[in-house]
Write a protein that holds these residues in place. Structure first.
Motif, PDB file in Angstrom:
ATOM      1  N   ALA A 107      39.273  44.694  38.646  1.00  0.00           N
ATOM      2  CA  ALA A 107      39.051  43.896  37.946  1.00  0.00           C
ATOM      3  C   ALA A 107      40.003  42.812  38.700  1.00  0.00           C
ATOM      4  CB  ALA A 107      39.671  44.052  36.484  1.00  0.00           C
ATOM      5  N   VAL A 108      41.512  43.545  39.182  1.00  0.00           N
ATOM      6  CA  VAL A 108      42.046  41.748  40.064  1.00  0.00           C
ATOM      7  C   VAL A 108      40.966  42.162  40.932  1.00  0.00           C
ATOM      8  CG1 VAL A 108      44.007  41.904  41.696  1.00  0.00           C
ATOM      9  CG2 VAL A 108      44.518  42.839  39.251  1.00  0.00           C
ATOM     10  N   ASP A 109      40.326  42.514  41.627  1.00  0.00           N
ATOM     11  CA  ASP A 109      39.836  42.485  43.248  1.00  0.00           C
ATOM     12  C   ASP A 109      38.156  41.599  42.668  1.00  0.00           C
ATOM     13  OD1 ASP A 109      39.080  42.854  45.965  1.00  0.00           O
ATOM     14  OD2 ASP A 109      36.944  44.212  45.565  1.00  0.00           O
ATOM     15  N   ARG A 110      38.108  41.356  41.589  1.00  0.00           N
ATOM     16  CA  ARG A 110      36.644  40.767  41.490  1.00  0.00           C
ATOM     17  C   ARG A 110      36.916  39.718  40.281  1.00  0.00           C
ATOM     18  NH1 ARG A 110      32.517  45.137  38.767  1.00  0.00           N
ATOM     19  NH2 ARG A 110      32.146  46.641  40.879  1.00  0.00           N
ATOM     20  N   ALA A 111      38.470  39.171  40.601  1.00  0.00           N
ATOM     21  CA  ALA A 111      38.780  38.355  39.567  1.00  0.00           C
ATOM     22  C   ALA A 111      38.870  36.876  40.120  1.00  0.00           C
ATOM     23  CB  ALA A 111      40.124  38.222  39.260  1.00  0.00           C
ATOM     24  N   PRO A 112      38.278  35.585  39.574  1.00  0.00           N
ATOM     25  CA  PRO A 112      37.759  34.704  39.922  1.00  0.00           C
ATOM     26  C   PRO A 112      39.287  33.461  39.812  1.00  0.00           C
ATOM     27  CG  PRO A 112      37.080  34.374  37.946  1.00  0.00           C
ATOM     28  CD  PRO A 112      37.658  35.876  38.412  1.00  0.00           C
ATOM     29  N   GLY A 152      46.680  42.699  31.173  1.00  0.00           N
ATOM     30  CA  GLY A 152      45.795  41.206  31.919  1.00  0.00           C
ATOM     31  C   GLY A 152      45.675  41.623  33.369  1.00  0.00           C
ATOM     32  N   PHE A 153      45.919  42.483  33.399  1.00  0.00           N
ATOM     33  CA  PHE A 153      44.854  42.866  35.337  1.00  0.00           C
ATOM     34  C   PHE A 153      43.242  42.379  35.259  1.00  0.00           C
ATOM     35  CE2 PHE A 153      49.074  44.520  36.252  1.00  0.00           C
ATOM     36  CZ  PHE A 153      50.199  43.341  36.955  1.00  0.00           C
ATOM     37  N   VAL A 154      43.507  43.472  33.805  1.00  0.00           N
ATOM     38  CA  VAL A 154      42.093  44.089  33.716  1.00  0.00           C
ATOM     39  C   VAL A 154      40.850  42.261  32.697  1.00  0.00           C
ATOM     40  CG1 VAL A 154      40.592  45.182  32.393  1.00  0.00           C
ATOM     41  CG2 VAL A 154      42.754  46.802  32.959  1.00  0.00           C
ATOM     42  N   GLU A 155      42.199  41.953  31.616  1.00  0.00           N
ATOM     43  CA  GLU A 155      41.481  40.640  31.413  1.00  0.00           C
ATOM     44  C   GLU A 155      41.159  39.834  32.768  1.00  0.00           C
ATOM     45  OE1 GLU A 155      44.455  38.978  29.009  1.00  0.00           O
ATOM     46  OE2 GLU A 155      43.991  39.904  27.553  1.00  0.00           O
ATOM     47  N   ALA A 156      41.822  39.748  33.881  1.00  0.00           N
ATOM     48  CA  ALA A 156      41.653  38.689  35.210  1.00  0.00           C
ATOM     49  C   ALA A 156      39.921  38.768  35.691  1.00  0.00           C
ATOM     50  CB  ALA A 156      42.626  39.222  36.036  1.00  0.00           C
ATOM     51  N   GLY A 157      39.723  40.139  35.351  1.00  0.00           N
ATOM     52  CA  GLY A 157      38.122  40.819  36.228  1.00  0.00           C
ATOM     53  C   GLY A 157      37.245  39.986  35.098  1.00  0.00           C
ATOM     54  N   LEU A 202      48.527  39.672  42.054  1.00  0.00           N
ATOM     55  CA  LEU A 202      47.616  39.196  41.283  1.00  0.00           C
ATOM     56  C   LEU A 202      47.574  37.599  41.952  1.00  0.00           C
ATOM     57  CD1 LEU A 202      45.369  39.040  39.391  1.00  0.00           C
ATOM     58  CD2 LEU A 202      47.264  38.550  37.125  1.00  0.00           C
ATOM     59  N   SER A 203      47.985  36.768  41.963  1.00  0.00           N
ATOM     60  CA  SER A 203      48.763  35.233  42.629  1.00  0.00           C
ATOM     61  C   SER A 203      48.265  34.964  43.856  1.00  0.00           C
ATOM     62  CB  SER A 203      49.857  35.065  41.880  1.00  0.00           C
ATOM     63  OG  SER A 203      50.100  33.218  41.724  1.00  0.00           O
ATOM     64  N   SER A 204      48.776  35.490  43.962  1.00  0.00           N
ATOM     65  CA  SER A 204      48.111  35.807  45.764  1.00  0.00           C
ATOM     66  C   SER A 204      46.787  35.648  46.028  1.00  0.00           C
ATOM     67  CB  SER A 204      48.728  36.392  46.399  1.00  0.00           C
ATOM     68  OG  SER A 204      48.756  37.005  46.382  1.00  0.00           O
ATOM     69  N   GLY A 205      46.074  37.166  44.669  1.00  0.00           N
ATOM     70  CA  GLY A 205      44.233  37.203  45.539  1.00  0.00           C
ATOM     71  C   GLY A 205      44.657  38.685  46.368  1.00  0.00           C
ATOM     72  N   ASP A 206      45.424  39.052  46.754  1.00  0.00           N
ATOM     73  CA  ASP A 206      45.641  39.687  47.566  1.00  0.00           C
ATOM     74  C   ASP A 206      45.849  41.260  47.004  1.00  0.00           C
ATOM     75  OD1 ASP A 206      46.160  41.709  49.886  1.00  0.00           O
ATOM     76  OD2 ASP A 206      48.693  41.658  50.621  1.00  0.00           O
ATOM     77  N   SER A 207      44.378  41.489  47.096  1.00  0.00           N
ATOM     78  CA  SER A 207      44.186  42.707  46.425  1.00  0.00           C
ATOM     79  C   SER A 207      44.173  44.261  46.488  1.00  0.00           C
ATOM     80  CB  SER A 207      42.005  43.458  45.726  1.00  0.00           C
ATOM     81  OG  SER A 207      41.591  42.926  46.790  1.00  0.00           O
TER      82      SER A 207
END
Length: 251
Positions: A107-112, A152-157, A202-207
């Motif tokens: 989810a984090v890897d795919r999060a917009p 919340g991390f899964v919600e990010a996806g 999560l914030s930086s997008g560093d999956s």
């Protein structure tokens, strides 16, 4: 400091349709909640008469509730004797950690980006609430916040199917957290520090960095009161596939 389970929910106020639940449903929800929060520890023998008296219902709804809990794997019923609360075996703990790792990292890897930033802000607020719960010694509140934090991390996806799958894991996650007891208390500060790092990535997008921190976050020893005495070979192999050499506590 001693943690106490002072944060309580009312699991039987109404059904999803707003109606008052039946006696069997109320008994099921209450007994289930007591198993999940550690009131009924693994190995505890539950009797129909005692539960009926405690819940102020007849034995029939208790019997129905126990049958349902047995179907879900929380208890084993022994006719004319009662029901024994079951632990979570090592394989289940490992597989739960594995499933959570896959869902949260995917989810984090795919999060917009916009959604990542929005959820990161919300998770930062959650971290402060976790600190407040820790300072107040409210383990139940801390566990509730931890469960919502990781969700919340899964919600990010932004994937509803993944969220549904993650929701199905929450009961066992909650059970294992309560079963961790003093070990959870000992690691609270470290857990919060790891939550800070996860939110930062999560914030930086560093999956990749997020996955590395999460892997270590899951790779603590399983609480002994949560597990059965089944073989750990499957458990070890499951976590080794994820690069984890020790059994996980579900944080």
């Amino acid at each position: 400091m001693t943690f106490s389970a002072t944060h309580e929910e009312n699991p039987v106020a109404t059904t999803s349709s707003g109606e008052t639940p039946s006696a069997a449903e109320r008994a099921y929800q209450l007994i289930r909640a007591q198993i999940l929060n550690g009131t009924h520890q693994p190995g505890t023998m539950l009797g129909e008469a005692g539960l009926a008296s405690e819940l102020e219902v007849s034995r029939t709804p208790v019997r129905v509730a126990l049958a349902r809990l047995q179907d879900e794997g929380w208890i084993v019923i022994y006719p004319k004797r009662g029901a024994i609360v079951q632990g979570v075996d090592e394989r289940t703990i490992a597989e739960l950690a594995d499933a959570r790792f896959v869902l949260e990292t995917t989810a984090v890897d795919r999060a917009p980006d916009a959604l990542r930033q929005k959820l990161a802000d919300a998770l930062e607020a959650s971290i402060q609430a976790q600190r407040d719960a820790f300072d107040a010694g409210d383990v139940a509140a801390f566990i509730d916040l931890t469960l919502e934090f990781h969700r919340g991390f899964v919600e990010a996806g932004d994937n509803q199917v993944m969220l549904e799958l993650y929701s199905q894991l929450s009961d066992r996650h909650r059970f294992i957290l309560f079963a961790s007891g003093e070990r959870l208390l000992d690691r609270c500060e470290a857990i919060i520090d790891e939550h800070v790092a996860l939110t930062k990535h999560l914030s930086s997008g560093d999956s990749a960095a997020f996955a590395n921190v999460l892997r270590g976050h899951l790779a603590e020893n399983a609480p002994p009161t949560a597990t059965s005495v089944r073989s750990s070979s499957a458990f070890d192999s499951t976590m080794l596939r994820r690069g984890v050499s020790t059994p996980p506590i579900q944080q």
